[in-house]
Scaffold this motif. Structure first.
Motif, PDB file in Angstrom:
ATOM      1  N   GLN A  72       0.845  -1.196   0.000  1.00 63.54           N
ATOM      2  CA  GLN A  72       0.000   0.000   0.000  1.00 63.54           C
ATOM      3  C   GLN A  72       0.881   1.247   0.000  1.00 63.54           C
ATOM      4  O   GLN A  72       2.004   1.220   0.514  1.00 63.54           O
ATOM      5  CB  GLN A  72      -0.910   0.003   1.241  1.00 63.54           C
ATOM      6  N   GLN A 103       1.472  11.575   3.710  1.00 66.50           N
ATOM      7  CA  GLN A 103       1.406  12.287   4.975  1.00 66.50           C
ATOM      8  C   GLN A 103       1.785  13.739   4.737  1.00 66.50           C
ATOM      9  O   GLN A 103       2.891  14.019   4.265  1.00 66.50           O
ATOM     10  CB  GLN A 103       2.348  11.671   6.014  1.00 66.50           C
ATOM     11  N   HIS A 136      -4.486   6.913   3.067  1.00 66.80           N
ATOM     12  CA  HIS A 136      -4.309   5.807   2.127  1.00 66.80           C
ATOM     13  C   HIS A 136      -4.488   6.292   0.693  1.00 66.80           C
ATOM     14  O   HIS A 136      -5.427   7.031   0.385  1.00 66.80           O
ATOM     15  CB  HIS A 136      -5.331   4.719   2.441  1.00 66.80           C
ATOM     16  N   PHE A 158      -5.998   6.343   9.713  1.00 63.90           N
ATOM     17  CA  PHE A 158      -5.148   6.827  10.783  1.00 63.90           C
ATOM     18  C   PHE A 158      -5.786   7.993  11.523  1.00 63.90           C
ATOM     19  O   PHE A 158      -6.505   8.813  10.932  1.00 63.90           O
ATOM     20  CB  PHE A 158      -3.794   7.296  10.222  1.00 63.90           C
ATOM     21  N   GLY A 159      -5.492   8.063  12.825  1.00 63.69           N
ATOM     22  CA  GLY A 159      -5.817   9.249  13.590  1.00 63.69           C
ATOM     23  C   GLY A 159      -4.832  10.361  13.265  1.00 63.69           C
ATOM     24  O   GLY A 159      -3.875  10.167  12.508  1.00 63.69           O
ATOM     25  N   GLN A 160      -5.072  11.539  13.849  1.00 66.83           N
ATOM     26  CA  GLN A 160      -4.235  12.707  13.561  1.00 66.83           C
ATOM     27  C   GLN A 160      -2.952  12.735  14.388  1.00 66.83           C
ATOM     28  O   GLN A 160      -2.126  13.620  14.214  1.00 66.83           O
ATOM     29  CB  GLN A 160      -5.035  13.987  13.790  1.00 66.83           C
ATOM     30  N   PHE A 189       5.963  -0.243   7.538  1.00 65.90           N
ATOM     31  CA  PHE A 189       6.246   0.932   6.726  1.00 65.90           C
ATOM     32  C   PHE A 189       7.719   1.092   6.427  1.00 65.90           C
ATOM     33  O   PHE A 189       8.591   0.714   7.214  1.00 65.90           O
ATOM     34  CB  PHE A 189       5.764   2.198   7.446  1.00 65.90           C
ATOM     35  N   GLY A 190       8.000   1.726   5.293  1.00 69.64           N
ATOM     36  CA  GLY A 190       9.322   2.207   4.993  1.00 69.64           C
ATOM     37  C   GLY A 190       9.524   3.583   5.602  1.00 69.64           C
ATOM     38  O   GLY A 190       8.660   4.090   6.316  1.00 69.64           O
ATOM     39  N   LYS A 191      10.663   4.191   5.304  1.00 68.19           N
ATOM     40  CA  LYS A 191      11.005   5.475   5.907  1.00 68.19           C
ATOM     41  C   LYS A 191      10.469   6.658   5.128  1.00 68.19           C
ATOM     42  O   LYS A 191      10.527   7.784   5.595  1.00 68.19           O
ATOM     43  CB  LYS A 191      12.522   5.593   6.066  1.00 68.19           C
ATOM     44  N   MET A 226      12.740   7.814  10.620  1.00 67.04           N
ATOM     45  CA  MET A 226      12.551   6.389  10.922  1.00 67.04           C
ATOM     46  C   MET A 226      11.266   5.834  10.349  1.00 67.04           C
ATOM     47  O   MET A 226      10.962   4.659  10.511  1.00 67.04           O
ATOM     48  CB  MET A 226      12.553   6.176  12.441  1.00 67.04           C
ATOM     49  N   GLY A 227      10.454   6.653   9.721  1.00 64.64           N
ATOM     50  CA  GLY A 227       9.172   6.151   9.264  1.00 64.64           C
ATOM     51  C   GLY A 227       8.297   5.796  10.455  1.00 64.64           C
ATOM     52  O   GLY A 227       8.459   6.325  11.557  1.00 64.64           O
ATOM     53  N   LEU A 264       0.494  -3.569   8.823  1.00 60.70           N
ATOM     54  CA  LEU A 264       1.326  -2.813   7.901  1.00 60.70           C
ATOM     55  C   LEU A 264       2.716  -2.550   8.476  1.00 60.70           C
ATOM     56  O   LEU A 264       2.855  -2.141   9.626  1.00 60.70           O
ATOM     57  CB  LEU A 264       0.672  -1.465   7.602  1.00 60.70           C
ATOM     58  N   TYR A 274       0.849   5.388   1.093  1.00 62.11           N
ATOM     59  CA  TYR A 274       0.194   6.395   1.919  1.00 62.11           C
ATOM     60  C   TYR A 274       0.876   7.742   1.727  1.00 62.11           C
ATOM     61  O   TYR A 274       2.070   7.819   1.418  1.00 62.11           O
ATOM     62  CB  TYR A 274       0.268   6.005   3.401  1.00 62.11           C
ATOM     63  N   GLY A 330       3.462  16.043   9.147  1.00 63.96           N
ATOM     64  CA  GLY A 330       3.244  15.579  10.511  1.00 63.96           C
ATOM     65  C   GLY A 330       1.817  15.229  10.858  1.00 63.96           C
ATOM     66  O   GLY A 330       1.523  14.899  11.996  1.00 63.96           O
ATOM     67  N   ARG A 331       0.922  15.299   9.895  1.00 62.00           N
ATOM     68  CA  ARG A 331      -0.461  14.907  10.162  1.00 62.00           C
ATOM     69  C   ARG A 331      -0.623  13.398   9.976  1.00 62.00           C
ATOM     70  O   ARG A 331       0.350  12.680   9.715  1.00 62.00           O
ATOM     71  CB  ARG A 331      -1.400  15.674   9.230  1.00 62.00           C
ATOM     72  N   GLY A 332      -1.851  12.912  10.133  1.00 61.85           N
ATOM     73  CA  GLY A 332      -2.097  11.487   9.955  1.00 61.85           C
ATOM     74  C   GLY A 332      -1.890  11.046   8.520  1.00 61.85           C
ATOM     75  O   GLY A 332      -1.926  11.840   7.593  1.00 61.85           O
ATOM     76  N   LEU A 333      -1.645   9.763   8.346  1.00 63.03           N
ATOM     77  CA  LEU A 333      -1.430   9.217   7.007  1.00 63.03           C
ATOM     78  C   LEU A 333      -2.755   8.988   6.314  1.00 63.03           C
ATOM     79  O   LEU A 333      -3.746   8.618   6.941  1.00 63.03           O
ATOM     80  CB  LEU A 333      -0.657   7.905   7.085  1.00 63.03           C
ATOM     81  N   ARG A 379       1.358  14.093  19.819  1.00 61.78           N
ATOM     82  CA  ARG A 379       2.755  14.503  19.896  1.00 61.78           C
ATOM     83  C   ARG A 379       3.162  14.502  21.362  1.00 61.78           C
ATOM     84  O   ARG A 379       2.673  15.315  22.142  1.00 61.78           O
ATOM     85  CB  ARG A 379       2.929  15.887  19.281  1.00 61.78           C
ATOM     86  N   TYR A 434       1.425   2.960  16.227  1.00 65.99           N
ATOM     87  CA  TYR A 434       2.738   3.203  15.656  1.00 65.99           C
ATOM     88  C   TYR A 434       3.355   4.424  16.327  1.00 65.99           C
ATOM     89  O   TYR A 434       2.655   5.309  16.797  1.00 65.99           O
ATOM     90  CB  TYR A 434       2.635   3.502  14.154  1.00 65.99           C
ATOM     91  N   PHE A 467       0.729   7.340  16.419  1.00 61.75           N
ATOM     92  CA  PHE A 467      -0.432   7.220  15.547  1.00 61.75           C
ATOM     93  C   PHE A 467      -1.164   5.917  15.816  1.00 61.75           C
ATOM     94  O   PHE A 467      -0.547   4.861  15.957  1.00 61.75           O
ATOM     95  CB  PHE A 467      -0.024   7.241  14.074  1.00 61.75           C
ATOM     96  N   PHE A 499       4.780   7.084   1.763  1.00 55.80           N
ATOM     97  CA  PHE A 499       5.276   5.866   2.383  1.00 55.80           C
ATOM     98  C   PHE A 499       4.694   4.647   1.686  1.00 55.80           C
ATOM     99  O   PHE A 499       3.492   4.621   1.366  1.00 55.80           O
ATOM    100  CB  PHE A 499       4.856   5.801   3.858  1.00 55.80           C
TER     101      PHE A 499
END
Lengths: 110, 111
Positions: A33, A37, A45, B102-104, A100-102, B41-42, A98, A35, A40-43, B107, B35, B90, A88
């Motif tokens: 998959q 972002q 899809h 995902f949630g927001q 994830f990569g970096k 670092m992803g 899932l 994604y 800094g917000r949520g991911l 932090r 997560y 997350f 990602f």
């Protein structure tokens, strides 16, 4: 350990150009998959491709999967400034969630 | 549609304090995950659950506990906060291992 590895780590292009990001992974997968972002917000899809599929399209997105090379690519055509984000890839293998990569940081310059 | 809701959005803890990060989803998803995201670092998997009463460890579970008493909620507990747990957390939910929502994020800073 992380499964996917995106390449390049960062990409800067002009608006209207195409952006290509690559992802390599280590083990056999059920699906892969992509994604997005934003800052800094949520991911969010974007697209899912199953292990028995080779290519998938969604709007300006095109994803390919090569299971023999354990790699995938995400192509964004006719990029816009709003596409600026981190992208990602994430894989699903067996019964694990899932991995994830970096990520690739894409900057689209207007 | 609320989707996945995480609270709080921001938190500062002192070393040694404990706290619970809340995660709730209203999509009736069986699968939920936590997560953490650190610079460069992803996202790394902490814990996950495939249904009420079932949890399992991910890649980086040390220092965290989870429980899943209902389908909707999947709280993450920090037992004794350490500066190494400074991160963005997350929560995600999905129907099986398809598209995840995902949630927001929360932090967290541990001083």
């Amino acid at each position: 350990s992380q499964q996917g590895e995106e390449d390049p780590q960062a990409l800067s292009i002009q608006e209207g150009e195409n952006a290509t990001m690559n992802c390599s992974y280590k083990t056999s997968i059920n699906n892969l998959q992509w994604y997005r972002q934003n800052s800094g917000r949520g991911l969010v899809h974007l697209i899912l491709i199953r292990s028995n599929e080779r290519e998938k399209h969604s709007g300006r997105l095109r994803v390919t999967l090569d299971t023999s090379k354990k790699s995938s690519s995400l192509l964004i055509t006719a990029s816009r400034a709003a596409d600026t984000a981190s992208y990602f890839c994430a894989t699903v293998s067996g019964n694990t969630p899932l991995v994830f990569g970096k990520g690739t940081r894409l900057s689209v310059i207007a | 549609n609320a989707g996945v809701t995480q609270t709080p959005k921001f938190q500062v803890l002192k070393t040694g304090q404990s706290m619970t990060l809340q995660c709730a989803q209203d999509m009736n998803h069986e699968y939920m995950s936590w997560y953490r995201q650190d610079p460069g670092m992803g996202l790394r998997l902490i814990h996950y659950s495939v249904g009420a009463g079932i949890t399992d460890q991910g890649e980086v579970p040390n220092g965290y506990n989870v429980s899943r008493s209902t389908t909707e909620d999947f709280p993450l507990r920090l037992l004794s906060a350490a500066p190494s747990q400074t991160s963005v957390y997350f929560c995600a939910s999905s129907y099986s291992y398809g598209e995840a929502f995902f949630g927001q994020g929360t932090r967290l800073t541990v001083v």
